[in-house]
Design a protein around this motif. Structure first.
Motif, PDB file in Angstrom:
ATOM      1  N   LYS A  10       0.843  -1.212   0.000  1.00 54.84           N
ATOM      2  CA  LYS A  10       0.000   0.000   0.000  1.00 54.84           C
ATOM      3  C   LYS A  10       0.867   1.247   0.000  1.00 54.84           C
ATOM      4  CE  LYS A  10      -4.167  -1.876   2.130  1.00 54.84           C
ATOM      5  NZ  LYS A  10      -5.096  -1.803   3.238  1.00 54.84           N
ATOM      6  N   ILE A  11       1.920   1.257   0.795  1.00 52.29           N
ATOM      7  CA  ILE A  11       2.831   2.411   0.843  1.00 52.29           C
ATOM      8  C   ILE A  11       3.501   2.581  -0.523  1.00 52.29           C
ATOM      9  CG2 ILE A  11       4.979   3.273   1.857  1.00 52.29           C
ATOM     10  CD1 ILE A  11       4.075   2.009   4.524  1.00 52.29           C
ATOM     11  N   PHE A  12       3.955   1.468  -1.103  1.00 50.42           N
ATOM     12  CA  PHE A  12       4.608   1.509  -2.407  1.00 50.42           C
ATOM     13  C   PHE A  12       3.657   2.068  -3.469  1.00 50.42           C
ATOM     14  CE2 PHE A  12       5.491  -0.581  -6.494  1.00 50.42           C
ATOM     15  CZ  PHE A  12       6.756  -0.062  -6.744  1.00 50.42           C
ATOM     16  N   TYR A  13       2.409   1.580  -3.515  1.00 49.60           N
ATOM     17  CA  TYR A  13       1.425   2.059  -4.484  1.00 49.60           C
ATOM     18  C   TYR A  13       1.075   3.533  -4.246  1.00 49.60           C
ATOM     19  CZ  TYR A  13       0.709  -2.750  -6.099  1.00 49.60           C
ATOM     20  OH  TYR A  13       0.875  -4.001  -6.621  1.00 49.60           O
ATOM     21  N   SER A  14       0.987   3.929  -3.008  1.00 49.77           N
ATOM     22  CA  SER A  14       0.711   5.339  -2.683  1.00 49.77           C
ATOM     23  C   SER A  14       1.828   6.235  -3.191  1.00 49.77           C
ATOM     24  CB  SER A  14       0.533   5.525  -1.182  1.00 49.77           C
ATOM     25  OG  SER A  14      -0.569   4.790  -0.717  1.00 49.77           O
ATOM     26  N   ILE A  15       3.066   5.811  -2.999  1.00 52.00           N
ATOM     27  CA  ILE A  15       4.205   6.601  -3.473  1.00 52.00           C
ATOM     28  C   ILE A  15       4.203   6.658  -5.001  1.00 52.00           C
ATOM     29  CG2 ILE A  15       6.736   6.623  -3.625  1.00 52.00           C
ATOM     30  CD1 ILE A  15       6.764   5.588  -0.722  1.00 52.00           C
ATOM     31  N   CYS A  16       3.896   5.554  -5.660  1.00 52.55           N
ATOM     32  CA  CYS A  16       3.821   5.536  -7.127  1.00 52.55           C
ATOM     33  C   CYS A  16       2.745   6.492  -7.629  1.00 52.55           C
ATOM     34  CB  CYS A  16       3.544   4.118  -7.630  1.00 52.55           C
ATOM     35  SG  CYS A  16       4.961   3.012  -7.483  1.00 52.55           S
ATOM     36  N   VAL A  17       1.585   6.506  -6.981  1.00 50.33           N
ATOM     37  CA  VAL A  17       0.496   7.417  -7.377  1.00 50.33           C
ATOM     38  C   VAL A  17       0.935   8.863  -7.185  1.00 50.33           C
ATOM     39  CG1 VAL A  17      -1.820   8.200  -6.748  1.00 50.33           C
ATOM     40  CG2 VAL A  17      -1.375   5.759  -7.025  1.00 50.33           C
ATOM     41  N   LEU A  19       4.028  10.054  -7.215  1.00 54.41           N
ATOM     42  CA  LEU A  19       5.030  10.355  -8.240  1.00 54.41           C
ATOM     43  C   LEU A  19       4.378  10.580  -9.602  1.00 54.41           C
ATOM     44  CD1 LEU A  19       7.937   7.914  -7.295  1.00 54.41           C
ATOM     45  CD2 LEU A  19       7.904  10.398  -7.086  1.00 54.41           C
ATOM     46  N   LEU A  20       3.408   9.759  -9.949  1.00 56.49           N
ATOM     47  CA  LEU A  20       2.687   9.923 -11.207  1.00 56.49           C
ATOM     48  C   LEU A  20       1.938  11.252 -11.238  1.00 56.49           C
ATOM     49  CD1 LEU A  20       1.843   8.666 -13.925  1.00 56.49           C
ATOM     50  CD2 LEU A  20      -0.117   7.678 -12.741  1.00 56.49           C
ATOM     51  N   PHE A  21       1.266  11.583 -10.146  1.00 57.97           N
ATOM     52  CA  PHE A  21       0.546  12.852 -10.037  1.00 57.97           C
ATOM     53  C   PHE A  21       1.516  14.028 -10.177  1.00 57.97           C
ATOM     54  CE2 PHE A  21      -1.041  16.354  -7.378  1.00 57.97           C
ATOM     55  CZ  PHE A  21      -2.209  16.625  -8.058  1.00 57.97           C
ATOM     56  N   SER A  22       2.673  13.952  -9.519  1.00 54.64           N
ATOM     57  CA  SER A  22       3.675  15.024  -9.610  1.00 54.64           C
ATOM     58  C   SER A  22       4.186  15.178 -11.034  1.00 54.64           C
ATOM     59  CB  SER A  22       4.851  14.731  -8.671  1.00 54.64           C
ATOM     60  OG  SER A  22       4.417  14.703  -7.336  1.00 54.64           O
ATOM     61  N   THR A  26       3.703  18.511 -13.325  1.00 54.81           N
ATOM     62  CA  THR A  26       4.870  19.185 -13.885  1.00 54.81           C
ATOM     63  C   THR A  26       4.700  19.404 -15.382  1.00 54.81           C
ATOM     64  OG1 THR A  26       6.300  18.179 -12.214  1.00 54.81           O
ATOM     65  CG2 THR A  26       7.385  19.038 -14.191  1.00 54.81           C
ATOM     66  N   ILE A  27       4.198  18.402 -16.080  1.00 49.21           N
ATOM     67  CA  ILE A  27       3.975  18.525 -17.521  1.00 49.21           C
ATOM     68  C   ILE A  27       2.893  19.561 -17.814  1.00 49.21           C
ATOM     69  CG2 ILE A  27       3.100  17.309 -19.566  1.00 49.21           C
ATOM     70  CD1 ILE A  27       4.537  14.791 -18.441  1.00 49.21           C
ATOM     71  N   LEU A  28       1.809  19.540 -17.056  1.00 49.10           N
ATOM     72  CA  LEU A  28       0.707  20.479 -17.300  1.00 49.10           C
ATOM     73  C   LEU A  28       1.077  21.915 -16.955  1.00 49.10           C
ATOM     74  CD1 LEU A  28      -2.375  18.429 -16.049  1.00 49.10           C
ATOM     75  CD2 LEU A  28      -1.694  18.894 -18.404  1.00 49.10           C
ATOM     76  N   MET A  29       1.935  22.113 -15.987  1.00 46.74           N
ATOM     77  CA  MET A  29       2.315  23.467 -15.572  1.00 46.74           C
ATOM     78  C   MET A  29       3.424  24.050 -16.446  1.00 46.74           C
ATOM     79  SD  MET A  29       0.242  24.187 -13.200  1.00 46.74           S
ATOM     80  CE  MET A  29       0.913  25.621 -12.416  1.00 46.74           C
ATOM     81  N   HIS A  30       4.072  23.220 -17.244  1.00 47.15           N
ATOM     82  CA  HIS A  30       5.158  23.689 -18.096  1.00 47.15           C
ATOM     83  C   HIS A  30       4.583  24.483 -19.264  1.00 47.15           C
ATOM     84  CE1 HIS A  30       9.113  23.718 -19.849  1.00 47.15           C
ATOM     85  NE2 HIS A  30       8.631  23.258 -20.988  1.00 47.15           N
TER      86      HIS A  30
END
Length: 158
Positions: A10-17, A19-22, A26-30
């Motif tokens: 669960k911690i691993f999946y939360s971190i992956c989500v 990172l994906l959100f970040s 980043t792409i949308l704000m560029h």
């Protein structure tokens, strides 16, 4: 043992989500390549309104001197009132100091909603210190426009 494994997953999946959100943010704000920031600037409306009526005796003339170099993707007007029988057009013509026409647009008056900002689309570049003239005339209608008082349009670039 299985409980610890589930918690770690669960911690691993939360971190992956996260990172994906970040990455997506980043792409949308560029900013896009060759992109330009656009701003909508409207004057403050006085609680005690001042109306300008088109009476048919020549166009309403508005002289504007650019305070800075800028490009405009359109102008917004606030039409306050229109007669129920009005079926004519409103013409907007923008010229520079050399009388070159930068904008010449006729708008059916029934497409303008009284009391709401209406955009007249254009693509013009204005140079600092240059004077531009906007002529507003109407055919078959007698529109009322809202006028901003001196000092209330201080944030406008002209």
């Amino acid at each position: 043992m299985k409980t610890n494994k589930r918690i770690l997953l669960k911690i691993f999946y939360s971190i992956c989500v996260l990172l994906l959100f970040s990455a997506v943010m980043t792409i949308l704000m560029h900013p896009a390549q060759n992109g330009r920031k656009t701003t909508e600037i409207l004057p403050k409306i006085n609680p005690d309104p001042v109306y300008v009526e088109y009476d048919g005796n020549g166009p309403i003339q508005i002289n504007m001197t650019a305070k800075e170099d800028f490009s405009a993707g359109g102008f917004q007007i606030l039409l306050v009132n229109i007669s129920q029988e009005s079926k004519g057009t409103v013409r907007f013509q923008l010229t520079d100091v050399n009388s070159n026409t930068l904008l010449n647009q006729m708008v059916p008056v029934e497409t303008i909603t009284p009391g709401e900002w209406f955009t007249i689309s254009c693509d013009v570049a204005m140079a600092k210190g240059e004077t531009y003239t906007l002529l507003v005339s109407a055919d078959g209608s007698e529109p009322y426009f809202m006028q901003s008082l001196p000092g209330e349009d201080i944030n406008l670039p002209f």
